[in-house]
Write a protein that holds these residues in place. Structure first.
Motif, PDB file in Angstrom:
ATOM      1  N   CYS A 194       3.035  -5.550   4.935  1.00 14.81           N
ATOM      2  CA  CYS A 194       2.701  -6.710   4.628  1.00 14.81           C
ATOM      3  C   CYS A 194       1.223  -7.054   4.533  1.00 14.81           C
ATOM      4  O   CYS A 194       0.867  -8.046   4.165  1.00 14.81           O
ATOM      5  N   ILE A 195       0.464  -6.143   4.883  1.00 16.82           N
ATOM      6  CA  ILE A 195      -0.932  -6.493   4.892  1.00 16.82           C
ATOM      7  C   ILE A 195      -1.707  -5.669   3.798  1.00 16.82           C
ATOM      8  O   ILE A 195      -1.539  -4.347   3.798  1.00 16.82           O
ATOM      9  N   CYS A 223       6.398 -10.734   6.451  1.00 14.95           N
ATOM     10  CA  CYS A 223       5.900 -10.583   7.805  1.00 14.95           C
ATOM     11  C   CYS A 223       7.249 -11.039   8.768  1.00 14.95           C
ATOM     12  O   CYS A 223       7.849 -11.997   8.717  1.00 14.95           O
ATOM     13  N   CYS A 283       1.603  -1.718  10.161  1.00 17.38           N
ATOM     14  CA  CYS A 283       2.679  -2.435   9.701  1.00 17.38           C
ATOM     15  C   CYS A 283       3.921  -1.877   9.019  1.00 17.38           C
ATOM     16  O   CYS A 283       3.796  -1.121   8.008  1.00 17.38           O
ATOM     17  N   CYS A 337      -4.679  -2.466  10.881  1.00 18.04           N
ATOM     18  CA  CYS A 337      -3.560  -3.342  10.806  1.00 18.04           C
ATOM     19  C   CYS A 337      -2.499  -2.926   9.583  1.00 18.04           C
ATOM     20  O   CYS A 337      -1.322  -2.990   9.973  1.00 18.04           O
ATOM     21  N   CYS A 359       0.208  -5.267  14.314  1.00 16.45           N
ATOM     22  CA  CYS A 359      -1.017  -5.178  13.680  1.00 16.45           C
ATOM     23  C   CYS A 359      -2.086  -6.029  14.657  1.00 16.45           C
ATOM     24  O   CYS A 359      -3.387  -5.626  14.814  1.00 16.45           O
ATOM     25  N   ASP A 361       6.367  -3.106   7.632  1.00 15.23           N
ATOM     26  CA  ASP A 361       6.951  -3.625   6.410  1.00 15.23           C
ATOM     27  C   ASP A 361       5.826  -3.572   5.269  1.00 15.23           C
ATOM     28  O   ASP A 361       6.052  -4.223   4.129  1.00 15.23           O
ATOM     29  N   TYR A 407       4.631 -15.644  11.778  1.00 17.04           N
ATOM     30  CA  TYR A 407       3.922 -14.628  10.874  1.00 17.04           C
ATOM     31  C   TYR A 407       2.681 -14.517  11.624  1.00 17.04           C
ATOM     32  O   TYR A 407       2.075 -15.454  12.377  1.00 17.04           O
ATOM     33  N   CYS A 465       6.019  -8.889  14.310  1.00 18.15           N
ATOM     34  CA  CYS A 465       6.247  -7.794  15.414  1.00 18.15           C
ATOM     35  C   CYS A 465       4.913  -7.745  16.188  1.00 18.15           C
ATOM     36  O   CYS A 465       5.135  -7.199  17.331  1.00 18.15           O
ATOM     37  N   VAL A 494      -2.617 -11.377   4.204  1.00 20.68           N
ATOM     38  CA  VAL A 494      -1.141 -11.271   4.854  1.00 20.68           C
ATOM     39  C   VAL A 494       0.115 -11.615   3.872  1.00 20.68           C
ATOM     40  O   VAL A 494      -0.079 -12.924   3.811  1.00 20.68           O
TER      41      VAL A 494
END
Length: 77
Positions: free
Chosen positions: A67-68, A15, A63, A59, A21, A65, A44, A18, A10
């Protein structure tokens, strides 16, 4: 039948917490960090049960953004 082991990374700086995920993970691997925030002031997510990750990438898919990152390793029987 091959089994897979997964791992997630992550990007905590991006993050926004939200939790999409967290809901998407079928193995409850991810949870929102309750007491820490990133450089932008957002809580996060973290992999709280990383050994249970199957690498499904649900996840990462949800996401908003990006991020993962999900890694998948094939395990020998």
């Amino acid at each position: 039948m091959a089994k897979f082991k997964g791992a997630i990374v992550v990007n905590t700086d991006r993050c926004k917490g939200c939790s999409l995920c967290v809901v998407a993970c079928p193995k409850d691997v991810i949870a929102l960090e309750a007491k820490k925030v990133n450089v932008h002031g957002y809580p996060y997510v973290e992999a709280v049960r990383p050994d249970d990750c199957i690498g499904c990438a649900s996840c990462a898919t949800v996401c908003p953004d990006g991020c993962i990152t999900v890694y998948k390793k094939r395990m020998e029987n």
